[in-house]
Design an enzyme around this catalytic site. Structure first.
Site, PDB file in Angstrom:
ATOM      1  N   GLU A  46       0.865  -1.160   0.000  1.00 61.77           N
ATOM      2  CA  GLU A  46       0.000   0.000   0.000  1.00 61.77           C
ATOM      3  C   GLU A  46       0.905   1.215   0.000  1.00 61.77           C
ATOM      4  O   GLU A  46       1.807   1.319   0.822  1.00 61.77           O
ATOM      5  CB  GLU A  46      -0.904   0.004   1.241  1.00 61.77           C
ATOM      6  CG  GLU A  46      -2.068   0.978   1.140  1.00 61.77           C
ATOM      7  CD  GLU A  46      -1.657   2.426   0.979  1.00 61.77           C
ATOM      8  OE1 GLU A  46      -2.314   3.146   0.236  1.00 61.77           O
ATOM      9  OE2 GLU A  46      -0.663   2.838   1.583  1.00 61.77           O
ATOM     10  N   CYS A  59      -5.981   4.611   5.777  1.00 66.88           N
ATOM     11  CA  CYS A  59      -5.666   3.431   4.993  1.00 66.88           C
ATOM     12  C   CYS A  59      -6.870   2.561   4.736  1.00 66.88           C
ATOM     13  O   CYS A  59      -7.616   2.223   5.641  1.00 66.88           O
ATOM     14  CB  CYS A  59      -4.592   2.604   5.686  1.00 66.88           C
ATOM     15  SG  CYS A  59      -4.162   1.172   4.696  1.00 66.88           S
ATOM     16  N   CYS A  87      -5.619  -1.626   5.699  1.00 64.11           N
ATOM     17  CA  CYS A  87      -5.863  -2.030   7.085  1.00 64.11           C
ATOM     18  C   CYS A  87      -7.073  -1.262   7.597  1.00 64.11           C
ATOM     19  O   CYS A  87      -7.125  -0.860   8.751  1.00 64.11           O
ATOM     20  CB  CYS A  87      -4.653  -1.792   7.963  1.00 64.11           C
ATOM     21  SG  CYS A  87      -4.196  -0.069   8.157  1.00 64.11           S
ATOM     22  N   HIS A 119      -7.531   2.116  12.204  1.00 61.97           N
ATOM     23  CA  HIS A 119      -7.401   3.502  12.663  1.00 61.97           C
ATOM     24  C   HIS A 119      -8.699   3.979  13.299  1.00 61.97           C
ATOM     25  O   HIS A 119      -8.677   4.772  14.246  1.00 61.97           O
ATOM     26  CB  HIS A 119      -6.998   4.410  11.505  1.00 61.97           C
ATOM     27  CG  HIS A 119      -5.582   4.189  11.065  1.00 61.97           C
ATOM     28  ND1 HIS A 119      -4.505   4.663  11.779  1.00 61.97           N
ATOM     29  CD2 HIS A 119      -5.067   3.536  10.008  1.00 61.97           C
ATOM     30  CE1 HIS A 119      -3.382   4.308  11.171  1.00 61.97           C
ATOM     31  NE2 HIS A 119      -3.703   3.617  10.085  1.00 61.97           N
ATOM     32  N   ARG A 140      -0.227  -4.702  10.806  1.00 64.70           N
ATOM     33  CA  ARG A 140       1.193  -4.442  10.623  1.00 64.70           C
ATOM     34  C   ARG A 140       1.925  -4.065  11.906  1.00 64.70           C
ATOM     35  O   ARG A 140       3.110  -3.765  11.881  1.00 64.70           O
ATOM     36  CB  ARG A 140       1.386  -3.345   9.563  1.00 64.70           C
ATOM     37  CG  ARG A 140       1.090  -3.867   8.175  1.00 64.70           C
ATOM     38  CD  ARG A 140       0.668  -2.794   7.210  1.00 64.70           C
ATOM     39  NE  ARG A 140       0.079  -3.398   6.033  1.00 64.70           N
ATOM     40  CZ  ARG A 140      -1.157  -3.915   5.982  1.00 64.70           C
ATOM     41  NH1 ARG A 140      -1.941  -3.880   7.043  1.00 64.70           N
ATOM     42  NH2 ARG A 140      -1.596  -4.465   4.876  1.00 64.70           N
ATOM     43  N   SER A 174       3.721   1.046  10.419  1.00 69.34           N
ATOM     44  CA  SER A 174       4.679   1.147   9.313  1.00 69.34           C
ATOM     45  C   SER A 174       5.630   2.321   9.496  1.00 69.34           C
ATOM     46  O   SER A 174       6.691   2.359   8.884  1.00 69.34           O
ATOM     47  CB  SER A 174       3.942   1.240   7.964  1.00 69.34           C
ATOM     48  OG  SER A 174       3.289   0.019   7.698  1.00 69.34           O
ATOM     49  N   CYS A 204       2.812  -0.449   4.505  1.00 72.61           N
ATOM     50  CA  CYS A 204       1.657   0.385   4.228  1.00 72.61           C
ATOM     51  C   CYS A 204       2.089   1.828   4.433  1.00 72.61           C
ATOM     52  O   CYS A 204       2.248   2.290   5.558  1.00 72.61           O
ATOM     53  CB  CYS A 204       0.491   0.053   5.135  1.00 72.61           C
ATOM     54  SG  CYS A 204      -0.859   1.175   4.777  1.00 72.61           S
ATOM     55  N   CYS A 246      -0.414   4.634   5.609  1.00 74.08           N
ATOM     56  CA  CYS A 246      -0.467   4.582   7.071  1.00 74.08           C
ATOM     57  C   CYS A 246       0.734   5.308   7.649  1.00 74.08           C
ATOM     58  O   CYS A 246       0.607   6.186   8.501  1.00 74.08           O
ATOM     59  CB  CYS A 246      -0.403   3.133   7.561  1.00 74.08           C
ATOM     60  SG  CYS A 246      -2.007   2.364   7.764  1.00 74.08           S
TER      61      CYS A 246
HETATM   62  N1  NFV Z   1       1.068   0.454   9.100  1.00 72.35           N
HETATM   63  C1  NFV Z   1      -0.080   0.303   8.976  1.00 72.35           C
HETATM   64 FE1  NFV Z   1      -1.791   0.074   8.726  1.00 72.35          FE
HETATM   65  C2  NFV Z   1      -1.822  -1.516   9.356  1.00 72.35           C
HETATM   66  N2  NFV Z   1      -1.821  -2.643   9.657  1.00 72.35           N
HETATM   67  C3  NFV Z   1      -2.078   0.760  10.383  1.00 72.35           C
HETATM   68  O1  NFV Z   1      -2.175   1.182  11.470  1.00 72.35           O
HETATM   69  O2  NFV Z   1      -1.772  -0.510   6.975  1.00 72.35           O
HETATM   70 NI1  NFV Z   1      -2.625   0.281   6.003  1.00 72.35          NI
END
Ligand code: NFV
Ligand code: HEM
Ligand code: HEM
Ligand code: SF4
Ligand code: SF4
Ligand code: F3S
Ligand code: MG
Lengths: 369, 558, 237
Positions: free
Chosen positions: B14, B61, B64, B68, B485, B508, B552, B555
């Protein structure tokens, strides 16, 4: 470059399907698109005659949920789309190649299919500071967008990011995030808003392009009429509760448990054009309202700044999160009432002066007599 | 002589990640990881209603998605002292579990697999042989010779079309690919099956949150009500669908994902179990409360820090301690009011974009100065690896029986020592092993929810502090979760019922950030050091290690 | 009685200011706006009426909305009629009384502000129809009427099968979508409420101060006007 591009029908045959199965597939697709029988044969004809159209899918300021939504499509299945219907030549999310090899894939398609490829864009394009807020391979999103749009046959702007800037364009829009329509001119752009758009809507737009070889009918904001002509409110199954004045008053109250209308929880369904109420999400399982949360208006321009989400109207700029038009209006009303009261008092003082003055005049006149 | 190679874009992740490495004598001697896109969400959140923050941060994101939102509602609840009903906690746990399974399976098949699986080689497979292998490793029913031969036909005609689509220009034929054609074919089959499967498990989000990606959350609980005697709320039909989705998911994880993982890992363990270890510190905030968010000891994934790979000692994480978690910007395109060497605890966090990199188009970043949009988080000044591996190691060190068991079992199946975990392959394996745990836990949570409902407890929302008039003038809070992640935290300061400061410290970011003022590398960079590069024109090895973290970047930067 | 007063004050003369159509417009408008404010407010903040019955047995909110839309039509066409009358009516209802494009009008506005509002100056200013400030306010009210109709019918286009509201649907994207149009529409309600408060107060105030029968003039059409040497002068320049 290999120019041997079998048609979609040929690929069906190669996979061992019969002509009958092919027509069945086409009619299923036609039925799903809501076509008459004549339309079905049109789908079949269209798919018989075509090799897979090349697609470039660019990613800019995004959260990639549009890609994620796309791969959730149930009809058609996304595997069938990318293996049988289109040639997804560039998408950073799924492509095997990386770095220079990825850039090569992009350039191969841009040169070999100039004027033929469809450009799909996910994400917004930052315009402040010469676009340094999004760079890929050392180039700015802005430059890449211009370069790739040049040879595109049509552009699909996926999601709210690409159609209206979405969350990163919310005030104060720190990076000057702009949607595709603001930086590209003179190309047909299909806007497919939503944060993200419904998977089957995305797939539906692709199928429409392929099956009919033309851009779907668009409204004044370039959205396909087939999915964005009606408000969530108009197809919401809770609508009878709205008309009957039956509202959820707080989350999880008795009314919520009975599925009353979420209008007073701030539902933006009455102002939001999307197909959630009819197509629903994830192959028809539910949609926000059905699961008890008001619509936040995620397919509308500027919806992030139309909050707070749990108020029916947006907050009044400059007066804090709780100031609705009614609170401000009532405040002004009271202030006006007070001012009028004060004015009335002042008027009476003035009138008394006039009366005294008048009396004096009369007295003076009568003494003159 | 060192030779700089640049991989940008890193694909099958991502976001927008760029990696620059120096190669000397066929090995990476220096590495720089850069996030090249920023949106400024922390700036956008200022002055908004704290109850809306989940929706904004969820859009950090879409891969994931939900994590959040979860961190955000917890943050606001923490600041305002809201305790949510047990059913809401269970429903959040169910959504969490569904997210793990979808995210991890998609990572393995759709983002990571092509680093190990050569699609083109699959064209030479003997379908009958593939069928045999499939049946020997799993009882998954789709494993007949006919099935694989149909698939091979489909793949062949696809390749013959000359339009290779997403497979074009891959590193096919690279010497580092080691799977026999039959296993490659098996993996391609499961690539397609997983693509179809992943859209099912997310329906858990659709049921509870109305849609996926980006299901809805609610400060104080969850938005969906339970009413087993009405068709408009969670009733027997909805719950039966949840149960089926979890049961099918468990089957898929146990019969497809984990067996494939073990089978593929078997071919690579001789080298990749010793490459890509990187940092020696691991951190997890822990998650999946079974007795409310304030009882950390009830978490299925324990909280703590492992320093120097010492699994006999677990350090405590204290979010309120101003000296534990801090973010630095020495090498990031931001400025702090107190200078580039300072670190800021997230409650005092600042986000001031300040690009000083080369003017695009550029060939190389100025890695001596600032070179990324990511900030650099540190725990007590130390870089931490976060993610599935960290979770298992912290769980192991914390003495979680369930975690110890799954780790031992996994290592046993691979025939590898514990040390093999500290590697690229270990990271990838840890992800699969924890998915197995989560698949079981999902059904546990489901059964608890059913038991509650049976006992007449249907509450899903706490209304006490919904009205901003009940809030204090000022408040601050933190919300922790374990995103797929890794360790994710959101931090809020509320003033006059509005957000005064909102900061996200993201998994990330821990892993992919640039160096800190002491020049310590973060996880991506440090794990690349020492990696052999067979062919600098086709640096497949870089992708293997970077992908093992499941990057990601939307993120990481936000 | 009146006879009596007239005799007592020979400076007053009677003038036919408001023709019947203007008077009808005024009261139809006042009534429609009242209905629209009440129903509109309820649309924005519906009462918490907790029925024990099913949705299919109730329609009160639908009825509130229906009244709003009907009143909306009345309001709109009544207003259109008034615009028409602005071209064919008598000198006091002509459009050019309202549009403040002459210097004299701006001077008049300042004059009225000084006398009526800030009470800086004693003594009357002269007008027969609306005074300059009032006409300007009415002009702005008319503009607000236009916006209220555009947003109202623009929003209505999405929920009405009729062709008529569709004529307004172009306006909604112009202000930034349905949400913004609704916000504007709702805000304008408060503008009308504030206008009405001040308006009604001032009408009574003028009666009280100038004893010119302005209140009843909107009923009978006639106003009492003081005969004054300046009057002709004012009408000249
Ligand atoms: N790094 C990250 Fe995320 C995740 N898992 C979020 O907190 O990916 Ni889009
Ligand atoms: C003085 C004139 C008017 C006033 C004060 C007024 C007031 C209002 C108010 C306060 C609302 C509620 C807005 C909200 O909070 O969502 C509303 C809604 C509405 N008004 Fe008006 N309005 C007026 C004229 C009109 C006209 C001329 C129309 C044209 C038909 C109209 C059509 C509507 C519609 C369609 C809605 C939305 C109703 C719904 O969503 O069900 N209004 N109005
Ligand atoms: C008790 C209630 C009301 C009374 C006694 C009243 C009285 C009057 C009077 C006497 C005039 C003429 C003023 C002048 O000569 O300058 C007038 C004009 C006007 N009033 Fe009212 N009014 C009332 C309510 C309203 C309401 C609710 C509205 C609508 C918002 C309204 C809108 C207007 C307008 C637009 C004019 C200018 C008419 C024209 O020039 O065609 N009035 N009103
Ligand atoms: S439109 Fe919304 S969902 Fe799609 S990429 Fe943008 S933020 Fe994500
Ligand atoms: S829940 Fe929302 S969309 Fe549905 S009827 Fe109520 S207001 Fe309309
Ligand atoms: S929030 Fe979005 S998903 Fe549909 S119901 Fe509303 S448009
Ligand atoms: Mg941050």
């Amino acid at each position: 470059m290999n120019n041997k591009r079998p048609t979609i029908y040929e690929e069906f045959k190669a996979k061992g399907y019969s002509r009958r199965e092919f027509v069945t597939f086409c009619s299923l697709m036609g039925a799903w698109l809501g076509l008459e029988v004549s339309g079905v044969s049109q789908v079949a004809k269209a798919l018989e005659a075509k090799s897979r159209p090349p697609i470039i899918w660019l990613h800019f300021q995004e959260c990639t949920c549009c890609s994620e939504s796309f791969i959730r499509s149930s009809h058609p299945l996304v595997a069938d789309i990318i293996l049988d219907k289109i040639s997804l030549d560039y998408t950073e999310t799924l492509m095997a190649a990386a770095g220079h090899q990825a850039e090569k894939s992009l350039h191969d398609t841009m040169t070999n299919y100039k004027g033929e490829y469809i450009l799909m864009v996910e994400g917004s394009i930052p315009t402040k500071e010469d676009g340094v807020y999004c760079c890929i391979g050392g180039k700015t999103a802005y430059d890449i967008m211009q370069e790739v749009a040049e040879g595109a046959k049509a552009i699909i702007a996926w999601g709210s990011c690409a159609t209206n800037g979405c969350v990163q364009a919310a005030a104060p829009n720190p990076t000057g995030a702009a949607p595709v329509g603001k930086v590209i001119h003179g190309k047909p752009i299909i806007n497919v808003p939503g944060c993200p758009p419904i998977a089957e809507v995305m797939a539906g737009v692709v199928v429409h392009l392929l099956a009919f070889d033309r851009i779907p009918a668009l409204d004044s904001q370039n959205r396909p009429k087939s999915f964005y002509s009606r408000r969530v409110h108009d197809t919401c199954y809770r609508r009878p509760n709205y008309d009957a004045g039956l509202f959820v008053e707080t989350f999880d109250d008795e009314n919520a448990k009975k599925g009353y209308c979420l209008y007073k929880m701030g539902c933006k369904g009455p102002n939001t054009y999307n197909a959630c109420g009819v197509i629903r999400w994830n192959n028809g399982v539910s949609f926000p309202i059905q699961s008890g949360h008001p619509c936040i208006g995620c397919s509308e321009n500027n919806f992030w700044d139309n909050g707070p989400f749990y108020e029916h109207l947006k907050s009044f700029p400059g007066f804090g999160i709780e100031s609705t038009a009614d609170k401000v209006g009532l405040g002004l009303g009271i202030a006006t009432g007070a001012a009028l009261g004060a004015h009335a008092v002042a008027t009476n003082i003035r009138k008394r002066k006039l009366i005294i003055k008048g009396r004096k005049e009369i007295e003076a006149e009568s003494s003159n007599d | 002589m060192a030779n700089r190679i640049v991989v940008d874009p890193i694909t099958r992740i991502e976001g927008h990640l760029r990696v620059e490495v120096e190669i000397k004598d066929g090995k990476i001697v220096d590495a720089y990881s850069s996030g090249t896109m920023v949106r400024g969400l922390e700036l956008i959140l200022k002055d908004r209603d704290p109850r809306d923050a989940w929706a904004f941060t969820e859009r950090v994101c879409g891969v994931c998605t939900t994590v959040h939102a979860l961190a955000s509602v917890r943050t606001v609840e923490n600041a305002l002292g809201i305790v949510i009903p047990p059913n809401a906690e269970l429903i959040r746990n169910l959504m969490f579990a569904a997210q793990y399974m979808q995210d991890h399976v998609v990572h393995f098949y759709h983002l990571h697999a092509f680093d190990w699986v050569d699609v083109i080689s699959a064209l030479n497979a003997d379908p009958a042989e593939t069928s045999k292998i499939a049946q020997s490793i799993s009882k998954w029913p789709k494993s007949s010779p006919g099935y694989f031969s149909d698939l091979k036909k489909r793949l062949t005609s696809f390749v013959d079309s000359g339009q290779l689509g997403i497979f074009a220009n891959g590193y096919w034929g690279h010497k580092a690919y080691k799977l026999p054609p039959e296993v490659n074919l098996l993996a391609v089959a499961h690539y397609l099956e997983a693509l179809e499967w992943q859209k099912e498990i997310v329906k858990v989000h659709t049921i509870f949150g109305g849609k996926n990606p980006h299901p809805n959350y609610l400060v104080g609980g969850v938005p969906c009500s339970i009413n087993i005697d009405d068709s408009n709320a969670l009733n027997a039909e909805r719950l039966a669908l949840v149960q089926k989705l979890f049961e099918d998911a468990k089957t898929f994880v146990e019969q497809v994902y984990v067996p494939d993982l073990i089978a593929i890992a078997g071919f690579y363990k001789s080298d990749w179990a010793a490459i890509g270890g990187g940092l020696e510190n691991y951190m997890a905030y822990g998650d999946l409360p079974t007795n409310g968010i304030n009882d950390i000891s009830s978490f299925k994934f324990p909280r703590g820090v492992v320093v120097g790979r010492n699994l006999n000692e677990l350090h405590e994480v204290d979010g309120g301690d101003p000296d534990q978690i801090k973010e630095y910007i020495k090498h990031s395109w931001y400025e702090y009011s107190d200078g580039d060497d300072a670190g800021h605890h997230p409650w005092e966090g600042e986000t001031n974009l300040n690009y000083t990199g080369p003017k695009p188009p550029y060939d190389q970043l100025n890695v001596e100065e600032k070179y990324s949009w990511m900030k650099t988080p540190r725990w007590k000044g130390l870089p931490m690896e976060v993610g599935p591996l960290a979770r298992l190691l912290v769980g192991y060190a914390a003495g979680s029986e369930e975690i110890k068991e799954v780790v031992t079992e996994g290592l046993g199946a691979l025939g590898a020592p514990v040390g093999a975990l500290f590697s690229t392959l270990g990271r990838t394996a840890a992800r699969g092993l924890e998915t197995k745990l989560v698949a079981n836990w999902g059904l546990e949570f489901f059964n608890q929810l059913m038991a509650n409902i049976k006992n007449g407890n249907t509450s899903t929302f706490n209304n006490e502090k919904w009205d901003p008039n009940t809030w204090p003038e000022e408040a601050k809070g933190v919300g922790f979760t374990e995103a797929p992640r890794g360790a994710l935290s959101h931090w809020i300061k509320i003033k006059n019922k509005k957000i005064d400061n909102y900061q996200l410290v993201v998994p990330s970011t821990w892993n992919a950030s640039p160096r800190d003022p002491n020049n310590q590398m973060s996880a991506y960079e440090s794990s690349l050091i020492g990696t052999p590069i067979e062919d600098p024109e086709n640096p497949l090895e870089i992708l293997r290690t970077i992908h093992s973290f499941d990057p990601c970047i939307s993120c990481a930067v936000h | 009685m009146e006879q009596n007063i007239l005799k007592l004050d020979p400076k007053l003369k009677l003038v036919y200011v408001w023709q019947q159509p203007v008077r009808i417009f005024h009261w139809v408008n006042a009534l429609a706006v009242l209905m629209l404010c009440i129903t509109g407010y309820l649309i924005g903040a519906p009462l918490a009426i907790q029925h024990g019955t099913e949705a299919s047995f109730n329609y009160w909110f639908g009825i509130i909305r229906a009244i709003h839309f009907i009143a909306g039509y009345v309001f709109f066409f009544n207003f259109i009629f008034r615009l028409y009358w602005g071209f064919v009516g008598n000198e006091y209802s002509k459009w050019d009384n309202y549009v403040p494009y002459k210097k004299k009008q701006w001077k008049g506005i300042w004059e009225v502000l000084k006398v009526d509002i800030f009470q800086l100056k004693l003594g009357p200013y002269e007008t027969i129809g609306h005074n300059s400030l009032a006409s300007t306010t009415y002009f702005m009210t008319f503009i607000a009427f236009i916006f209220q109709s555009l947003t109202g019918f623009g929003l209505y286009a999405a929920m009405s099968p009729s062709w008529f509201p569709k004529l307004f649907s172009w306006f909604v994207p112009l202000v930034g979508g349905d949400m913004a149009a609704r916000h504007l529409h709702h805000l304008l309600m408060w503008v009308f409420i504030l206008f009405a408060m001040i308006h009604i107060y001032l009408v009574f105030y003028h009666d009280y101060i100038e004893r010119n029968g302005v209140t009843s003039s909107m009923i009978g059409g006639w106003k009492f006007i003081e005969v004054n040497e300046d009057e002709d002068k004012m009408n000249e320049d």
